[in-house]
Structures are given as structure tokens and as C-alpha cells.
Write a protein that holds these residues in place. Structure first.
Motif, PDB file in Angstrom:
ATOM      1  N   ALA A  49       2.101   6.735  -6.658  1.00 50.36           N
ATOM      2  CA  ALA A  49       1.064   7.686  -7.057  1.00 50.36           C
ATOM      3  C   ALA A  49       1.517   9.124  -6.818  1.00 50.36           C
ATOM      4  N   PHE A  50       2.154   9.365  -5.671  1.00 53.63           N
ATOM      5  CA  PHE A  50       2.677  10.699  -5.377  1.00 53.63           C
ATOM      6  C   PHE A  50       3.751  11.091  -6.386  1.00 53.63           C
ATOM      7  N   ALA A  82       1.235   4.077  -2.881  1.00 54.41           N
ATOM      8  CA  ALA A  82       1.001   5.489  -2.547  1.00 54.41           C
ATOM      9  C   ALA A  82       2.199   6.343  -2.953  1.00 54.41           C
ATOM     10  N   TYR A  83       3.399   5.831  -2.716  1.00 50.71           N
ATOM     11  CA  TYR A  83       4.613   6.556  -3.108  1.00 50.71           C
ATOM     12  C   TYR A  83       4.674   6.704  -4.622  1.00 50.71           C
ATOM     13  N   THR A 122       0.827  -1.207   0.000  1.00 47.97           N
ATOM     14  CA  THR A 122       0.000   0.000   0.000  1.00 47.97           C
ATOM     15  C   THR A 122       0.861   1.256   0.000  1.00 47.97           C
ATOM     16  N   PHE A 123       1.889   1.264   0.856  1.00 50.35           N
ATOM     17  CA  PHE A 123       2.782   2.426   0.904  1.00 50.35           C
ATOM     18  C   PHE A 123       3.564   2.573  -0.401  1.00 50.35           C
TER      19      PHE A 123
END
Length: 319
Positions: free
Chosen positions: A17-18, A14-15, A10-11
Motif C-alpha cells: 500500500a505504501f 502495508a508495504y 499484514t506487513f
């Protein structure tokens, strides 16, 4: 370990996506989720055999050791797959660094290097001490295909072989934090390109001897020269690749992570594994990708981060 591996995934997403958002803001384009981590190097170096041997060895060792249950195996597979978006995001951020800020710190790091190494470039000291002892081809092999494989499989390696789940999670967290903190945050604050690119950035010839040194041994360094030119082309065009960033050295940081794990698990005997980051540090300077201080800073930050993570974990357990 399975719930933790899902959180890691998940992280990582998210990274990514950022990083995709930052890349879009910098270039007005949407990057894909390609494993640029592999693509730049695999176009020059034959990493297939090294990756195959590492993967097969990992599987055989785990089976023979009886470590695997299905949940652990699934966690290892998830951690391995999570590295694709994680490293894709990392390299997107790295490519964006010169779009956000100029490479301003090269002169400062070059001066600091000379202060720390007897008023001479670290290359001159390193090569003078080790040049006759370590073959250039061996350094290149360690620096690229061997390091590349270890860096990619490291979280899965820890999950597979570390019997203490709390310690395994601590070192996988350290891996994630080290790459993001050093490779994104610190690299952005202290933006630098590295000795091999100084002449292209400023026109100064302080490190012209590096080009001559590399070209003098094409058998060992032909791939390195090609990769350096490819990286500069990607930098000049804004293409998605591995990016250019010298400080701090993620090569040395990633090579230090297993040493911290080994020391945490086996005590001072684990320092035997420090031979690998020592070779990587030498290679980072020898090839001109880094100043020596890039590696020194990386080791210091990795060790400090582990101490903080371990202290926080101890407090959380006590509470």
C-alpha cells in the motif's frame, strides 16, 4: 507460526500500500498488485519447470518428514501468498527510485571496485579467475530461474523446515527487513544503475566490453541481453516492471539469507551453502547488472542485521 504468518501478510500488504502511494505520487497512476517480480523474468526465462520442481519437492519432503500439521501448512501457504504483494511493492519502489533521485553513485562504485580489485574492474578479475571453470549458461541458470524461485519461496521454506519456531520467525523477519532496508532505503540513498547501463546514462564507454562479452555468447546470454533492454525500456517509460537499481545487490542479499539460516542452525557446517551466493555474486558482475561492491555490501548488511535481530531477541527472551 500461524499468528506470525498473518502478521507477515499484514506487513506485506502495508508495504504494498505504501509503495502504491509512492508510485502514484511519482507517476500519477495506480499500479496493480501484479507479481511483476515474476513477469519481467518469466517473459524471458522459462521459470515454470524450476518453480514446479521446487514446489513439488517442498511438498513431498514436508509430507515424508512429517513436519506438517494443518496450522503449519496454513502458515506456509499464507507466507507464500504474501510474497505476491510484498514483491509487487518492492518493485514499485524500485521503479520509483530514479523518479525520486538521480543515479549519482555509479562513478563512485566503479572507482571503488577498481581500488578493491587491483586497479581493474571486478569483471576482469572475476572472469579471469573463473571464466574457464564455470560455464556461462550455468551462471545464467543459477542467477535467474534458480535464484528467482528460491527468493520467492524462502519464507515458506523456513516455516516448513525449521523445527525451532523462534529461529524460523527470526529468519523470516530477516528476509523482510533485508529486502526493505537494502532494496528500498539503501538503494534510494546510493542510487546507481549498474555497469551495463553506464553508457546509456552518461555516454561513457568504460564498460563497453560488457556488451561485447555478452553478445559473443548468444547461447547463454540472449535472454540476459533481452531482459536488460526490456528493463531499460521500462525505466525510460516509467512502466511497472522490475526496475533498475544496482547498489546494493538484492540478488546477493537474497542468496545470502539461506546461508545465514544454515549457519545459525548447523554452525560452521552451514557455510557449505555459501557456494550459491558466491555463484550469484559472480553472475551479478559477469552480466553487468552490478558492481562487485554491491554484493559485498549486501552480505555485510544481512549478517549485521541478523546479529542485531538475534541480540534483540535474546534480550526480549531474558526480559
Amino acid at each position: 507460526m500461524l499468528p506470525f504468518s498473518l502478521r507477515y501478510l499484514t506487513f506485506a500488504l502495508a508495504y504494498w500500500a505504501f509503495a502504491s502511494l509512492v508510485y502514484f505520487l511519482c507517476f500519477g497512476a495506480v499500479a496493480n498488485i501484479s507479481a511483476s517480480f515474476f513477469e519481467s523474468a518469466s517473459s524471458v526465462f522459462d521459470i515454470g519447470p524450476v518453480a514446479a520442481v521446487t514446489g513439488l519437492g517442498l511438498l513431498v519432503f514436508c509430507i515424508l518428514s512429517g513436519f506438517f500439521d494443518r496450522r503449519r501448512l496454513l502458515a506456509v501457504l499464507i507466507l507464500t501468498c504474501a510474497q505476491v504483494p510484498f514483491f509487487s511493492g518492492f518493485h514499485m519502489m524500485k521503479v520509483c527510485i530514479p523518479q525520486i533521485t538521480a543515479f549519482w553513485a555509479d562513478d563512485a562504485f566503479a572507482r571503488l571496485d577498481r581500488v578493491l580489485h587491483g586497479n581493474q574492474d571486478a569483471f576482469l578479475l572475476y572472469h579471469g579467475l573463473l571464466g574457464e571453470m564455470i560455464p556461462n549458461a550455468a551462471v545464467v541458470t543459477a542467477y535467474f530461474p534458480v535464484w528467482l524461485t528460491i527468493a520467492y519461496v524462502y519464507p515458506a521454506l523456513v516455516a516448513a523446515f525449521e523445527p525451532n519456531e523462534a529461529r524460523a520467525m527470526r529468519h523470516i523477519r530477516l528476509h523482510f527487513i533485508s529486502w526493505v532496508l537494502l532494496g528500498t532505503v539503501v538503494a534510494l540513498i546510493f542510487a546507481s544503475a549498474g555497469p551495463i547501463y553506464v553508457s546509456l546514462l552518461t555516454g561513457a564507454d568504460d564498460f563497453a566490453y560488457l556488451d561485447a562479452f555478452l553478445q559473443a555468447d548468444p547461447g547463454a546470454f540472449a535472454g540476459v541481453i533481452h531482459l536488460q533492454r526490456e528493463l531499460w525500456t521500462e525505466h525510460s517509460t516509467g512502466a511497472l516492471g522490475s526496475g533498475i537499481s544496482a547498489f546494493p545487490s538484492l540478488h546477493v542479499a537474497a542468496a545470502t539469507l539461506p546461508v545465514v539460516w544454515m549457519v545459525d542452525r548447523f554452525g560452521w557446517y552451514g557455510l557449505i551453502s555459501a557456494l550459491f551466493p558466491a555463484v550469484i555474486q559472480y553472475g551479478s558482475v559477469l552480466t553487468g547488472f552490478h558492481y562487485a561492491v554491491d554484493g559485498y555490501a549486501s552480505v555485510l548488511v544481512v549478517v549485521l542485521c541478523h546479529a542485531l535481530i538475534r541480540r534483540h531477541g535474546g534480550r526480549a527472551a531474558a526480559a
